[in-house]
Scaffold this active site. Structure first.
Site, PDB file in Angstrom:
ATOM      1  CB  CYS A 265      -0.933  -0.006   1.213  1.00 55.00           C
ATOM      2  SG  CYS A 265      -1.968   1.461   1.312  1.00 55.00           S
TER       3      CYS A 265
ATOM      4  CB  CYS B 181      -0.514   2.567   4.050  1.00 52.24           C
ATOM      5  SG  CYS B 181      -1.978   1.849   3.334  1.00 52.24           S
ATOM      6  CG  ASP B 182       3.239   1.342   4.427  1.00 53.09           C
ATOM      7  OD1 ASP B 182       2.822   1.856   5.484  1.00 53.09           O
ATOM      8  OD2 ASP B 182       2.998   0.174   4.103  1.00 53.09           O
TER       9      ASP B 182
END
Ligand code: NAP
Length: 320
Positions: free
Chosen positions: A137, A140-141
């Site tokens: 992701c 997200c990261d």
């Protein structure tokens, strides 16, 4: 003989969508039952740092966030059951659910929050560094890779979008694809090819990931040319696997309308499936945003819709 319990609302899945649905439903006095499922807490329990869930100035941990959500759901009156739904009869109400333990649930309404799983390549090293340099992701990261070099694996829309998104942070993004053409939309491909930070390596697969152990971190990607079989190790700090997702909808196949890829279809702007009283929230229906906060939002919507449905049918008091 199996135990049969009748509930006003059963929620399947314990990620952000399921927990939020439970919090809203419990506070609406629906006495919800939440069946936790295979991966209790959902995908956030396999991530580490979470920096984009609103309400926390400091970086928090995914598993901790899910513990808090579940504790909150329990605190307001949700009954949380450690079990897995193995089959469902949605042909009439109350809906009938069978679980792994042999328990049978009769549900006046149902909220499906079974989520989706990122597909992984299946490398041992990929599993070892998940959350420590290996991610599925970029939203997200990606932020953790400012000024660093990353690899994206895949050739679909997700891989190309993730690669473009990662250019906001990374100094270099190498996209590796097992064939010599992408399946992503042309317009995305053009953007990708034009980007000065992105390099594409065709006919290439990820053979292995190298890294250090204490603390766990990725240092390199072993790339294999699918035509010649030759391997080469390139130095990278992060690897994003973007080869698709699988929604957990096997139990509902041929029972609920689905989009391509098996995602549950809902009426636009709602969480209603094609069966009145059955709702879907979070990644099980969302193949676009796939975020904890959007899943939580959909869980809230589903609980409010279930509450209205029961109120309209005057069934809120019928179940025991
Ligand atoms: P996808 O379209 O199924 O693409 C998966 C990619 O990963 C393919 O290029 C595939 O290679 C590769 N792949 C699969 N297994 C692999 C393996 N074991 N090793 C190496 N490579 C592997 O998945 P997606 O990109 O996640 O998209 C899923 C759906 O969501 C699609 O319908 C997509 O259009 C949609 N989507 C839309 C948007 C948008 O509209 N903005 C954004 C994201 C996703 P091959 O090409 O060789 O099969």
């Amino acid at each position: 003989m199996s135990k049969v319990t009748h509930a006003k609302l059963v929620i399947i899945g314990s990620g952000p969508a399921g927990c939020t649905a439970a919090i809203y439903a419990a506070r609406a006095m629906l006495e919800p039952i939440l069946i936790r499922g295979v991966q209790a807490g959902g995908q956030l329990t396999i991530t580490t740092d979470v920096e984009n869930y609103p309400g926390f100035a400091e970086v928090i941990q995914g598993p901790w966030l899910m513990e808090q959500m579940e504790a909150q759901a329990r605190h307001v009156g949700t009954e949380i059951v450690n079990d897995i739904v193995t089959s469902a009869d949605l042909s009439q109400r109350p809906f009938r659910l069978m679980t792994d333990s042999g328990q049978e649930w009769l549900a006046e309404t149902l909220i499906i929050c079974t989520g989706a799983q990122a597909k992984w390549l299946g490398l041992e090293s990929e599993q070892k560094f998940q959350g420590f340099g290996v991610s599925a992701c970029a939203t997200c990261d990606g932020f953790f890779y400012r000024g660093k070099e990353v690899v994206v694996v895949g050739g679909g829309n997700t891989a190309v979008e993730e690669a473009l998104f990662l250019t906001n942070f990374a100094s270099k993004v190498t996209v590796i694809h097992r064939r010599s053409e992408f399946r992503a939309e042309r317009i995305l491909q053009e953007r990708l090819f034009k980007h000065p930070k992105i390099e594409v390596r065709w006919n290439t697969e990820l053979a292995d990931i190298t890294g250090s152990q204490m603390p766990p971190s990725v240092t390199g990607a072993v790339l294999r040319n699918t035509a010649t079989g030759e391997t080469e190790t390139v130095a990278v700090d992060g690897i994003f696997v973007a080869i698709g997702h699988t929604p957990a909808t096997a139990v509902f196949r041929e029972k609920l309308d689905m989009k391509p890829g098996g995602y549950l279809k809902v009426k636009p702007g709602t969480t209603q499936t094609n069966i009145p009283g059955v709702y879907a929230a979070g990644d099980v229906t969302d193949d676009v945003f796939r975020q904890a906060v959007t899943a939580a939002g959909m869980g809230c919507m589903a609980a409010l819709e279930a509450e209205r449905f029961l109120a309209e049918e005057n069934l809120a008091e019928a179940a025991e």
